[in-house]
Design an enzyme around this catalytic site. Structure first.
Site, PDB file in Angstrom:
ATOM      1  CG  ASP A 114     -27.256  56.304  26.925  1.00  0.00           C
ATOM      2  OD1 ASP A 114     -27.320  55.970  25.719  1.00  0.00           O
ATOM      3  OD2 ASP A 114     -26.396  55.843  27.701  1.00  0.00           O
ATOM      4  CG  ASP A 159     -23.769  60.536  24.120  1.00  0.00           C
ATOM      5  OD1 ASP A 159     -24.040  59.395  23.699  1.00  0.00           O
ATOM      6  OD2 ASP A 159     -23.016  60.740  25.088  1.00  0.00           O
ATOM      7  CE  LYS A 210     -28.546  75.709  29.997  1.00  0.00           C
ATOM      8  NZ  LYS A 210     -29.642  75.487  30.975  1.00  0.00           N
TER       9      LYS A 210
END
Ligand code: IPM
Ligand code: MN
Length: 365
Positions: A251, A247, A191
């Site tokens: 998912d 993380d 980012k």
């Protein structure tokens, strides 16, 4: 050969799926002439219940003495109180830290037979095959200060996002090394338009890239990556990113693949060099978590754990052929139409955890 494996089944469906992996390892031992010995240790919620801590010292010792760690899952509603002093998650975070498992490999593979199980349209998904490499021992998860305090105007809290150049370099190198054995594209996710840590990340990633002229690098902002994962998952080969972004993205990727119950992971303390047969200390776990809602019902899919055991053979025990034997058995079982509930798609008959495990076991040769 002889190998010692630390088995930490944990909570929820962890014990059920891990048991199937142990049986698979025993079968591999029989067929290929290896001896696996297992040292079991409590971790997570079950450890909190008996020892008051999610990672008892004895469990940490078992894990560090073994050739590799086979991990189930931790967590459940029983231990979910946000104000609790100890949390099941401390178990897995503690081991990652303790064993210095900085590199988390999460491959996302789409099985042609399971295309329909994904929420993504088949033509967008078909052929997607990528590997996410998540930094696992730094960033917001571990940075200090990490605390909460009272002020006159109310409660405040802080987590710290910090990365050193050394931490970034070693994880990005893992990505480049593994990309060499794949389609040779590394997508470094950050980012950098907002975060200072991401600007350093991008700079270091670019430096590392110059050591790998045969591998292409691209930089992508994490919000874009989240979009691309659902709109064009095929574009990815190796994705490398920091702990928290990894993380979240893994998912998302697991759901996109339609086979959450099928995805293994490896957490490594070094760079695997398969050509050199170099072993790396590692922890192997299914990515699906403890799924407390289906625990103890025989509904869980043991495949992710079994494929994690295959990873363990490959990365920590240098048993590539044996790993492939497991992976082929899984592919065969799927081709023949065997399904657990999670991937059964409305079909009325599906296999239990144990039945799926035995079907896979029977096909190992
Ligand atoms: C994972 C899990 C863990 C994490 C939890 C259980 C601490 O979500 O392995 O992705 O956030 O790393
Ligand atoms: Mn997670």
């Amino acid at each position: 050969m002889k190998f010692s494996v630390a088995v930490l089944p944990g909570d929820g469906i962890g014990p059920e799926v891990t048991q199937e992996s142990v049986l698979i390892l025993d079968e591999i031992g029989k067929l290929y002439g290896h001896e696996f010995t297992y040292a079991y240790g409590p971790v997570g919620g079950v450890a909190i219940d008996s020892f008051g801590t999610a990672l008892p010292a004895e469990t940490a010792k078992i894990a560090s003495k073994a050739d590799a760690v086979l991990f189930g899952a931790v967590g459940g509603p029983k231990w979910d109180d946000p104000s609790a002093a100890v949390r099941p998650e401390d178990g897995i975070l503690g081991i990652r830290r303790h064993l210095k498992l900085f590199a988390n490999l999460r491959p996302v593979q789409v099985y042609p037979e399971l295309l329909e199980a994904s929420p993504i349209k088949p033509d967008i998904l078909k052929g997607a095959d990528f590997l996410v490499i998540r930094e696992l021992t730094g960033g917001l998860y571990f940075g200090k200060p990490k605390k909460r305090w009272e002020t006159k105007t109310g409660r405040q809290s802080v987590d710290t996002l910090k990365y050193s150049e050394t931490e970034i370099r070693r994880i990005v190198r893992v990505a480049f090394e593994l990309a060499r054995g794949r389609r040779k594209l590394v997508t470094s996710v950050d980012k950098a338009n907002v975060l200072e840590t991401s600007r350093l990340w991008r700079q270091v990633a670019t430096e590392v890239a110059s050591d790998y002229p045969d591998v292409a690098i691209e930089h992508m902002l994490v919000d874009t990556a989240a979009m691309q994962l659902v709109s064009n998952p095929k574009r990815f080969d190796v994705v490398v990113t920091e702990n928290m972004f990894g993380d979240i993205l893994t998912d998302e990727a697991a759901v996109v693949s339609g086979s959450m119950g099928m995805l293994p992971s490896a957490s490594l303390a070094g760079i695997p060099d398969l050509d050199q047969g170099k072993r790396t200390r590692g922890l192997y776990e299914p990515i699906h978590g403890s799924a407390p809602d289906i625990a103890g019902k025989g509904l869980a899919n043991p495949t992710a754990s079994i494929l994690s055991a295959a990873f363990m053979l490959r990365y920590s025990l240098s048993l590539g052929t044996e790993a492939m034997a497991i992976e082929s058995a899984v592919a065969e079982v799927l081709r023949e139409g065997y399904r657990t509930a999670d991937i059964a798609e409305g079909a009325s008959d599906h296999l239990s955890t144990v039945e799926m495990g035995s079907q896979i076991l029977r096909r190992i040769r």
